[in-house]
Write a protein that holds these residues in place. Structure first.
Motif: not given
Length: 292
Positions: A195, A218, A220, A246, A282
Protein backbone atom coordinates in the motif's frame (compact mmCIF):
# COMPACT_ATOMS: atom_id res chain seq x y z
CA UNK A 1 -8.06 2.56 24.68
CA UNK A 2 -7.69 2.88 20.91
CA UNK A 3 -9.16 5.06 18.22
CA UNK A 4 -12.95 5.30 18.20
CA UNK A 5 -13.94 6.25 14.65
CA UNK A 6 -17.38 7.40 15.74
CA UNK A 7 -15.77 10.12 17.87
CA UNK A 8 -13.64 11.49 15.02
CA UNK A 9 -14.41 14.06 12.38
CA UNK A 10 -11.20 13.41 10.42
CA UNK A 11 -7.93 11.49 10.19
CA UNK A 12 -4.90 13.59 9.26
CA UNK A 13 -2.46 11.23 7.54
CA UNK A 14 0.50 13.62 7.40
CA UNK A 15 1.80 15.08 10.68
CA UNK A 16 5.44 15.63 11.57
CA UNK A 17 7.23 14.86 14.84
CA UNK A 18 9.91 17.56 14.63
CA UNK A 19 11.39 17.35 18.11
CA UNK A 20 12.13 14.68 20.70
CA UNK A 21 11.54 15.08 24.45
CA UNK A 22 15.24 15.85 24.92
CA UNK A 23 15.10 18.71 22.40
CA UNK A 24 16.70 17.04 19.39
CA UNK A 25 15.14 18.30 16.15
CA UNK A 26 14.44 16.32 12.99
CA UNK A 27 16.24 18.78 10.69
CA UNK A 28 19.24 21.10 10.98
CA UNK A 29 18.36 24.65 11.98
CA UNK A 30 19.03 26.15 8.52
CA UNK A 31 16.57 23.77 6.86
CA UNK A 32 13.94 24.26 9.59
CA UNK A 33 14.05 28.02 9.26
CA UNK A 34 13.98 27.93 5.46
CA UNK A 35 10.95 25.64 5.39
CA UNK A 36 9.16 27.84 7.93
CA UNK A 37 9.80 30.87 5.72
CA UNK A 38 8.62 28.97 2.64
CA UNK A 39 5.34 28.04 4.32
CA UNK A 40 4.88 31.47 5.88
CA UNK A 41 5.01 30.26 9.47
CA UNK A 42 6.30 32.63 12.13
CA UNK A 43 9.53 30.91 12.98
CA UNK A 44 10.11 27.15 13.26
CA UNK A 45 7.26 25.42 15.09
CA UNK A 46 8.24 22.29 16.98
CA UNK A 47 5.35 20.96 19.07
CA UNK A 48 6.12 17.82 21.01
CA UNK A 49 4.23 14.62 20.29
CA UNK A 50 2.25 15.14 23.50
CA UNK A 51 1.32 18.67 22.44
CA UNK A 52 0.34 17.35 19.02
CA UNK A 53 -1.90 14.75 20.64
CA UNK A 54 -3.69 17.39 22.67
CA UNK A 55 -4.05 19.63 19.62
CA UNK A 56 -5.76 16.86 17.63
CA UNK A 57 -7.81 15.62 20.57
CA UNK A 58 -9.31 19.08 20.97
CA UNK A 59 -10.35 18.97 17.30
CA UNK A 60 -11.72 15.41 17.46
CA UNK A 61 -9.20 14.21 14.90
CA UNK A 62 -6.65 11.43 14.73
CA UNK A 63 -3.18 11.97 13.28
CA UNK A 64 -0.54 9.84 11.60
CA UNK A 65 2.76 10.99 13.12
CA UNK A 66 6.29 10.45 11.83
CA UNK A 67 9.77 11.88 11.59
CA UNK A 68 12.07 11.78 8.53
CA UNK A 69 15.29 9.76 8.55
CA UNK A 70 17.65 11.30 5.98
CA UNK A 71 20.86 11.01 7.96
CA UNK A 72 22.97 9.76 5.04
CA UNK A 73 22.46 12.92 2.96
CA UNK A 74 21.89 15.50 5.68
CA UNK A 75 24.44 14.27 8.20
CA UNK A 76 21.87 14.97 10.90
CA UNK A 77 20.46 12.17 13.07
CA UNK A 78 16.65 11.94 12.99
CA UNK A 79 14.33 12.03 15.93
CA UNK A 80 14.48 8.34 16.92
CA UNK A 81 11.59 6.29 15.58
CA UNK A 82 11.40 4.44 18.87
CA UNK A 83 10.84 7.70 20.73
CA UNK A 84 8.09 8.78 18.31
CA UNK A 85 6.37 5.41 18.66
CA UNK A 86 6.65 5.40 22.46
CA UNK A 87 5.26 8.93 22.68
CA UNK A 88 2.39 8.05 20.33
CA UNK A 89 1.61 4.97 22.43
CA UNK A 90 0.75 7.31 25.31
CA UNK A 91 -2.06 8.76 23.18
CA UNK A 92 -3.60 5.79 21.32
CA UNK A 93 -6.99 7.52 21.11
CA UNK A 94 -5.68 10.08 18.59
CA UNK A 95 -2.18 9.16 17.35
CA UNK A 96 -1.08 6.54 14.79
CA UNK A 97 2.71 6.02 14.77
CA UNK A 98 4.62 5.78 11.51
CA UNK A 99 8.40 5.46 11.23
CA UNK A 100 11.05 6.56 8.75
CA UNK A 101 14.05 4.45 7.77
CA UNK A 102 16.70 5.86 5.44
CA UNK A 103 17.12 3.35 2.56
CA UNK A 104 20.87 4.00 2.70
CA UNK A 105 20.91 2.00 5.96
CA UNK A 106 20.76 -1.22 3.94
CA UNK A 107 20.32 -4.49 5.82
CA UNK A 108 20.39 -2.67 9.16
CA UNK A 109 17.42 -0.62 8.00
CA UNK A 110 15.47 -3.76 7.13
CA UNK A 111 16.09 -5.15 10.62
CA UNK A 112 15.10 -1.80 12.08
CA UNK A 113 11.81 -1.74 10.15
CA UNK A 114 10.85 -5.21 11.32
CA UNK A 115 11.64 -4.39 14.94
CA UNK A 116 9.69 -1.12 14.80
CA UNK A 117 6.54 -2.89 13.66
CA UNK A 118 6.98 -5.92 15.89
CA UNK A 119 8.07 -4.26 19.12
CA UNK A 120 6.88 -0.65 18.84
CA UNK A 121 3.55 -0.93 17.07
CA UNK A 122 4.53 1.20 14.07
CA UNK A 123 1.72 1.27 11.47
CA UNK A 124 3.58 2.50 8.37
CA UNK A 125 6.73 4.13 6.97
CA UNK A 126 7.55 7.59 5.58
CA UNK A 127 10.08 8.15 2.77
CA UNK A 128 11.37 11.47 1.45
CA UNK A 129 13.34 10.66 -1.71
CA UNK A 130 14.64 14.21 -2.23
CA UNK A 131 15.93 14.51 1.33
CA UNK A 132 17.23 10.95 1.34
CA UNK A 133 19.08 11.50 -1.94
CA UNK A 134 17.82 8.40 -3.70
CA UNK A 135 15.33 7.58 -6.42
CA UNK A 136 12.51 5.57 -4.83
CA UNK A 137 12.95 2.86 -7.49
CA UNK A 138 16.64 2.40 -6.68
CA UNK A 139 17.16 -1.31 -6.13
CA UNK A 140 19.12 -0.56 -2.99
CA UNK A 141 15.80 0.29 -1.32
CA UNK A 142 14.02 -2.88 -2.46
CA UNK A 143 14.85 -5.13 0.51
CA UNK A 144 13.29 -2.47 2.76
CA UNK A 145 10.13 -2.31 0.62
CA UNK A 146 9.97 -6.10 0.60
CA UNK A 147 9.96 -6.12 4.41
CA UNK A 148 7.32 -3.40 4.60
CA UNK A 149 5.11 -5.24 2.11
CA UNK A 150 5.51 -8.45 4.11
CA UNK A 151 4.67 -6.59 7.34
CA UNK A 152 1.43 -5.41 5.74
CA UNK A 153 1.79 -1.70 6.51
CA UNK A 154 1.72 1.28 4.10
CA UNK A 155 4.64 3.25 2.69
CA UNK A 156 4.15 7.02 2.34
CA UNK A 157 6.40 8.82 -0.17
CA UNK A 158 6.95 12.54 -0.44
CA UNK A 159 6.28 13.61 -4.03
CA UNK A 160 6.75 16.85 -5.93
CA UNK A 161 8.47 20.02 -4.84
CA UNK A 162 9.56 20.37 -1.23
CA UNK A 163 9.75 23.39 1.04
CA UNK A 164 12.83 21.90 2.69
CA UNK A 165 15.84 23.64 1.19
CA UNK A 166 13.69 26.19 -0.63
CA UNK A 167 15.41 29.57 -0.89
CA UNK A 168 18.82 28.24 0.14
CA UNK A 169 21.52 28.42 -2.58
CA UNK A 170 21.48 25.16 -4.48
CA UNK A 171 18.43 24.11 -2.50
CA UNK A 172 20.85 22.90 0.20
CA UNK A 173 21.64 20.00 -2.13
CA UNK A 174 18.04 18.74 -2.22
CA UNK A 175 17.26 17.42 -5.72
CA UNK A 176 13.61 17.60 -6.70
CA UNK A 177 13.85 14.96 -9.44
CA UNK A 178 13.98 12.15 -6.86
CA UNK A 179 10.35 12.90 -5.96
CA UNK A 180 8.74 12.41 -9.36
CA UNK A 181 5.78 10.05 -8.72
CA UNK A 182 6.51 8.14 -11.93
CA UNK A 183 9.53 6.66 -10.13
CA UNK A 184 7.13 5.24 -7.54
CA UNK A 185 5.15 3.56 -10.31
CA UNK A 186 8.07 1.12 -10.55
CA UNK A 187 7.74 0.39 -6.83
CA UNK A 188 4.02 -0.29 -7.26
CA UNK A 189 4.77 -2.71 -10.08
CA UNK A 190 7.55 -4.55 -8.27
CA UNK A 191 5.68 -4.72 -4.94
CA UNK A 192 2.07 -5.24 -6.05
CA UNK A 193 0.65 -5.78 -2.54
CA UNK A 194 2.40 -2.78 -0.97
CA UNK A 195 0.00 0.00 0.00
CA UNK A 196 1.55 3.26 -1.21
CA UNK A 197 0.58 6.84 -0.40
CA UNK A 198 1.80 9.62 -2.70
CA UNK A 199 2.11 12.59 -0.36
CA UNK A 200 1.06 16.07 -1.49
CA UNK A 201 -0.30 17.53 -4.69
CA UNK A 202 2.71 16.51 -6.78
CA UNK A 203 3.72 19.81 -8.40
CA UNK A 204 5.02 19.84 -11.12
CA UNK A 205 3.98 16.22 -11.73
CA UNK A 206 0.31 16.25 -10.76
CA UNK A 207 -0.86 14.41 -13.87
CA UNK A 208 1.75 11.71 -13.33
CA UNK A 209 0.55 11.15 -9.76
CA UNK A 210 -3.07 10.88 -10.88
CA UNK A 211 -2.13 8.41 -13.60
CA UNK A 212 -0.26 6.17 -11.16
CA UNK A 213 -3.07 6.26 -8.59
CA UNK A 214 -5.71 5.45 -11.21
CA UNK A 215 -3.67 2.63 -12.73
CA UNK A 216 -2.35 0.94 -9.59
CA UNK A 217 -5.07 -0.27 -7.21
CA UNK A 218 -3.06 0.16 -3.99
CA UNK A 219 -1.68 3.64 -4.66
CA UNK A 220 -3.34 6.51 -2.77
CA UNK A 221 -2.83 10.29 -2.70
CA UNK A 222 -2.72 12.49 0.38
CA UNK A 223 -3.57 16.18 0.06
CA UNK A 224 -1.06 17.58 2.54
CA UNK A 225 1.33 20.46 2.15
CA UNK A 226 -0.99 22.74 0.18
CA UNK A 227 -4.02 24.79 1.02
CA UNK A 228 -6.95 23.25 -0.89
CA UNK A 229 -7.64 26.59 -2.58
CA UNK A 230 -4.44 26.03 -4.58
CA UNK A 231 -5.23 22.46 -5.69
CA UNK A 232 -4.90 21.93 -9.46
CA UNK A 233 -8.34 21.50 -11.08
CA UNK A 234 -7.54 18.02 -12.36
CA UNK A 235 -6.78 16.88 -8.80
CA UNK A 236 -10.19 18.08 -7.63
CA UNK A 237 -11.88 16.43 -10.61
CA UNK A 238 -10.26 13.05 -9.95
CA UNK A 239 -10.87 13.29 -6.20
CA UNK A 240 -14.55 13.72 -7.00
CA UNK A 241 -14.68 10.74 -9.36
CA UNK A 242 -12.16 8.01 -10.18
CA UNK A 243 -10.12 8.49 -6.99
CA UNK A 244 -12.91 9.23 -4.52
CA UNK A 245 -11.93 6.15 -2.48
CA UNK A 246 -8.16 6.76 -2.69
CA UNK A 247 -7.67 10.40 -1.70
CA UNK A 248 -6.75 11.20 1.90
CA UNK A 249 -6.83 14.28 4.13
CA UNK A 250 -3.40 15.41 5.25
CA UNK A 251 -2.24 18.78 6.53
CA UNK A 252 1.58 18.71 6.93
CA UNK A 253 1.21 20.00 10.50
CA UNK A 254 2.87 21.98 12.00
CA UNK A 255 3.82 23.73 8.74
CA UNK A 256 0.16 23.87 7.72
CA UNK A 257 -2.52 23.57 10.37
CA UNK A 258 -5.59 21.39 9.91
CA UNK A 259 -7.69 24.42 10.87
CA UNK A 260 -6.48 26.35 7.84
CA UNK A 261 -6.67 23.29 5.58
CA UNK A 262 -10.23 22.40 6.57
CA UNK A 263 -11.45 25.97 6.22
CA UNK A 264 -10.22 26.08 2.64
CA UNK A 265 -11.44 22.54 1.96
CA UNK A 266 -14.96 23.57 2.96
CA UNK A 267 -14.98 26.02 0.05
CA UNK A 268 -13.69 23.46 -2.46
CA UNK A 269 -16.06 22.00 -5.05
CA UNK A 270 -16.17 18.50 -3.58
CA UNK A 271 -19.33 16.39 -3.67
CA UNK A 272 -21.11 15.97 -0.34
CA UNK A 273 -20.83 12.19 -0.51
CA UNK A 274 -17.08 12.38 -1.20
CA UNK A 275 -16.09 14.70 1.64
CA UNK A 276 -16.36 12.13 4.47
CA UNK A 277 -14.38 9.64 2.40
CA UNK A 278 -11.50 12.08 2.01
CA UNK A 279 -11.61 13.33 5.58
CA UNK A 280 -11.88 9.99 7.38
CA UNK A 281 -13.34 6.93 5.70
CA UNK A 282 -10.61 6.20 3.14
CA UNK A 283 -7.85 6.42 5.75
CA UNK A 284 -9.84 4.29 8.19
CA UNK A 285 -10.03 1.48 5.63
CA UNK A 286 -6.39 1.84 4.60
CA UNK A 287 -5.12 1.64 8.17
CA UNK A 288 -7.41 -1.21 9.14
CA UNK A 289 -9.49 0.91 11.49
CA UNK A 290 -12.72 0.04 9.65
CA UNK A 291 -13.99 -2.93 7.73
CA UNK A 292 -13.55 -2.93 3.96
Amino acid sequence: MGINLDDLVAIDVHVHANISPDGHTSLPRELREASGKHFGTKGPRTPTVAETAQYYRERKMAAVVFTVDAEHQLGHPPVPNEVVAEECAKHPDVLIPFASVDPWRGAAGVRMARKLVRDYGVRGFKFHPSLQGMDPNDRQAYPLYEAIEELGVPALFHTGQTGIGAGIPGGAGVRLRHSNPMLIDDVAVDFPELRIILAHPSFPWQDEALAVAVHKPYVYIDLSGWSPKYFPPQLVRYANSLLKDKVLFGSDYPLITPDRWLTDFAALDIKDEVRPRILKDNAARLFGLAKE
